[in-house]
Each structure stands twice: as C-alpha cells, then as structure tokens.
Design a protein around this motif. Structure first.
Motif, PDB file in Angstrom:
ATOM      1  N   THR A 194       0.849  -1.180   0.000  1.00  0.00           N
ATOM      2  CA  THR A 194       0.000   0.000   0.000  1.00  0.00           C
ATOM      3  C   THR A 194       0.893   1.241   0.000  1.00  0.00           C
ATOM      4  O   THR A 194       1.679   1.435   0.934  1.00  0.00           O
ATOM      5  CB  THR A 194      -0.918   0.046   1.232  1.00  0.00           C
ATOM      6  OG1 THR A 194      -1.771  -1.098   1.222  1.00  0.00           O
ATOM      7  CG2 THR A 194      -1.775   1.302   1.220  1.00  0.00           C
ATOM      8  N   GLN A 212      -6.439  -7.181   1.808  1.00  0.00           N
ATOM      9  CA  GLN A 212      -5.108  -7.188   1.205  1.00  0.00           C
ATOM     10  C   GLN A 212      -4.312  -8.407   1.659  1.00  0.00           C
ATOM     11  O   GLN A 212      -3.620  -9.049   0.866  1.00  0.00           O
ATOM     12  CB  GLN A 212      -4.361  -5.908   1.572  1.00  0.00           C
ATOM     13  CG  GLN A 212      -2.994  -5.776   0.895  1.00  0.00           C
ATOM     14  CD  GLN A 212      -2.291  -4.497   1.267  1.00  0.00           C
ATOM     15  OE1 GLN A 212      -2.142  -4.169   2.433  1.00  0.00           O
ATOM     16  NE2 GLN A 212      -1.869  -3.744   0.259  1.00  0.00           N
ATOM     17  N   TYR A 234      -2.425  -1.344  -3.232  1.00  0.00           N
ATOM     18  CA  TYR A 234      -3.246  -0.129  -3.156  1.00  0.00           C
ATOM     19  C   TYR A 234      -2.406   1.117  -3.408  1.00  0.00           C
ATOM     20  O   TYR A 234      -1.252   1.203  -2.963  1.00  0.00           O
ATOM     21  CB  TYR A 234      -3.863   0.043  -1.760  1.00  0.00           C
ATOM     22  CG  TYR A 234      -4.904  -0.963  -1.355  1.00  0.00           C
ATOM     23  CD1 TYR A 234      -6.089  -1.126  -2.066  1.00  0.00           C
ATOM     24  CD2 TYR A 234      -4.723  -1.752  -0.217  1.00  0.00           C
ATOM     25  CE1 TYR A 234      -7.046  -2.043  -1.653  1.00  0.00           C
ATOM     26  CE2 TYR A 234      -5.675  -2.668   0.193  1.00  0.00           C
ATOM     27  CZ  TYR A 234      -6.833  -2.810  -0.531  1.00  0.00           C
ATOM     28  OH  TYR A 234      -7.780  -3.716  -0.126  1.00  0.00           O
ATOM     29  N   PHE A 266      -3.246   4.466  -1.953  1.00  0.00           N
ATOM     30  CA  PHE A 266      -4.220   4.994  -1.008  1.00  0.00           C
ATOM     31  C   PHE A 266      -4.058   6.505  -0.917  1.00  0.00           C
ATOM     32  O   PHE A 266      -3.069   7.015  -0.380  1.00  0.00           O
ATOM     33  CB  PHE A 266      -4.023   4.349   0.365  1.00  0.00           C
ATOM     34  CG  PHE A 266      -5.144   4.623   1.332  1.00  0.00           C
ATOM     35  CD1 PHE A 266      -6.229   3.767   1.409  1.00  0.00           C
ATOM     36  CD2 PHE A 266      -5.118   5.745   2.155  1.00  0.00           C
ATOM     37  CE1 PHE A 266      -7.268   4.017   2.293  1.00  0.00           C
ATOM     38  CE2 PHE A 266      -6.147   6.005   3.035  1.00  0.00           C
ATOM     39  CZ  PHE A 266      -7.230   5.140   3.102  1.00  0.00           C
TER      40      PHE A 266
END
Length: 321
Positions: free
Chosen positions: A44, A202, A209, A211
C-alpha cells in the motif's frame, strides 16, 4: 524483495485553459507535473498532500480514466498507454478504483446487486445464474448482508455506501486498486472499520493499493510507504516509519507538525506556513514550495531541486538535502 506491479515515470497531466472569442488555449493547469514512483506487489503506497495538489488526478491518470500529457505508466510489465481499446478493457479487471464520494459514485436507479454485479456480466466473467451467489459472497466479505442486494443506494448510510463501492471494486479480484480518499466522508468509527476491511482483504488476496488521503493518521495506519505531493509534484517518498521519524522536506515537516497526537501532555512545535498556495496554472519558478518555505534561499527560486534517493529508498526533492 517484492515485484513491482506498477511503475510511474515522469507522469504529467495538464489541463488546457481556453479564452477569447475563438476559445484558444492560453495556458495550462499543471495538475500533475513530473511524478515518478513504484508500487510493489501486495503493498500500500499512501499519497498525501493538501487539497488540489493533484493526488486524485494522479490516480485517475494512471488508470487512464484521464489521458496523460506526458510520461509512462507500466502495469504488470505493460505500458498501458500503448494498449488499444480491447486490451485496456481486459486490463480493467486487474485495475480498479474506489471513488471518494460514496453518494455520487453509485447509480441511484440501480439496485446494489446490479451495481456490484454489473462488471462481472460486462466482462463475461460470470453467468446470470451464478451472479446472485457471487454478489452475495462479496457483499458478505465487505460487511453487508445478502438481503441488501435488492435495495437501492438511498436506503444506506454513508459507511454502507462506501462498502458497496468497495464491493464493486473487489468483485473482479483485481491486482491493483486506487483508493481515492475512501474514508474522508465517513465518521471516525466507520473509518476504522473500512480501513481494517481493506487491510484484511489485502492480506487475504494480495491486492496492491494506491491509497490517496489528506489524513496522515489514516495513511500511517494502512500504508507501507508514503509519498507527499505539493502543487502537482512529489516532494518526498519514504517508508512510513522513516517518513514520520525523519522528514526531510520542509513541507512534510509542516504537515506532520499539524497532525493531532492522542496525548494531551505532548506538545508539538507547530510549523505555520505563510502565504497562499500558488496556482497550478502559474507555479513558481525553481522549487514550487520556495514561496512558503521558512528555509528558502536564493537557489530555491531559480533552480528546480533534483528528486533523488538520499539513502534507504528515501526520496526527496529539496536543495537543503
């Protein structure tokens, strides 16, 4: 080391400014201006910055929801801007987006079942007879009940609507998801539920991701690495712990000094930035931040600082380093 699933190199997205009787192009809004980063498999990457700095435009451009002005975006070894329409259509199953607004992003005339299951039928990944079971299973994973299938978006709260948006993205089992401020419109308690949901999914499915958020506490909780944007450019990028312990760019330091700490006895030295944010249609010369930087020197107003790795994958764009 994890494989890189997404690589963005010198990405630019300019919007034309037109004027006059014949609506000629008289300028450019430099929404995204020479941005480069990578996202690894199962990682992420948080993207933070003030409103209007180009975070959402970056996410939409690398998905080709907006066409780039310049640069290169490579996903899973493929340059997405060299793909034709049919190839891009196939790629949509691997690249999805969770939109910021849980109210306007859902069609009010469609039921939840139609909203979530539409993409499966559109890409011919599921028969109509199996669709209800697939949608029910995905809704359950996202914290919703199977009987919600027949309801319409207006019958749900903001948090539930965002779960519907997440379910719509997850049902295709993508490899990469752009989460565009998915919790900014939600209450704090609901934010925690959504963040934990994204983290759990996840771990189970191995998503990557990007984010996007302006809330540093949320980004710190969910991200592995964090990038800081200012006026269309990436000014710093590092592992989350490194960024919070050792911020190098003055803008990053100012952002972190404004973040609230859940300890009433802790006193933080606030860095108050002076002046207004410059217009992306007419950004300052040299370092874009020099007009508000408390440490600016003459070099900052004339030379664009190099975006470089100062060690350990900590990238920064500042003459002071």
């Amino acid at each position: 080391m994890k494989d890189c699933i997404l690589k963005v190199e010198h990405l630019k997205k300019y919007f034309p400014i037109t004027g006059g009787v014949f609506q000629k192009v008289v300028g450019q809004v430099k929404a995204v201006d020479d941005v480069s980063f990578e996202v690894k498999q199962g990682e992420t990457l948080g993207l933070v910055g003030e409103s209007g700095c180009g975070k959402s435009t970056t996410g939409r451009t690398l998905l080709r929801l907006l066409e780039k002005t310049a640069g290169q975006v490579t996903f899973d070894g493929k340059d997405i801007y060299k793909l034709n329409k049919n190839e891009i259509r196939k790629l949509r199953t691997d690249m999805q987006i969770i939109f910021q607004d849980p109210y306007s992003s859902l069609n009010p005339r469609m039921t939840v079942g139609e909203i979530v299951g539409e993409s499966l039928l559109d890409h011919k990944l599921c028969s109509k007879s199996d669709l209800k079971d697939k949608v029910s299973e995905t809704l359950k994973i996202c914290g919703l009940a199977p009987y919600h299938i027949k309801r319409y978006p207006h019958e749900f709260s903001g948090g539930q609507r965002q779960r519907i948006g997440i379910a719509r993205s997850l049902i295709l089992n993508p490899k990469f998801i752009v989460a565009d401020e998915p919790v900014s419109a939600l209450d704090v308690s609901i934010q925690a539920q959504i963040i934990n949901l994204l983290t759990d999914l996840q771990e189970k499915r191995g998503f990557s991701y990007l984010f996007i958020s302006h809330d540093l506490s949320v980004v710190q909780h969910i991200s592995h690495r964090i990038g800081v944007m200012y006026l269309g450019s990436l000014v710093e990028l590092a592992e989350k712990n490194e960024l919070f312990k050792n911020p190098l760019h003055p803008y990053t330091k100012a952002l972190l000094s404004a973040a609230p700490v859940p300890d009433p006895t802790f006193k933080r030295n606030r860095i108050i930035l002076k002046g207004d944010i410059p217009s992306p249609a007419n950004p300052p010369s040299g370092c874009k931040f020099h007009t508000r930087c408390p440490y600016a020197k003459e070099q900052c107003s004339t030379e664009v600082p190099q975006y470089k790795d100062v060690g350990g994958g900590h990238f920064v764009s500042c003459h002071l380093t």
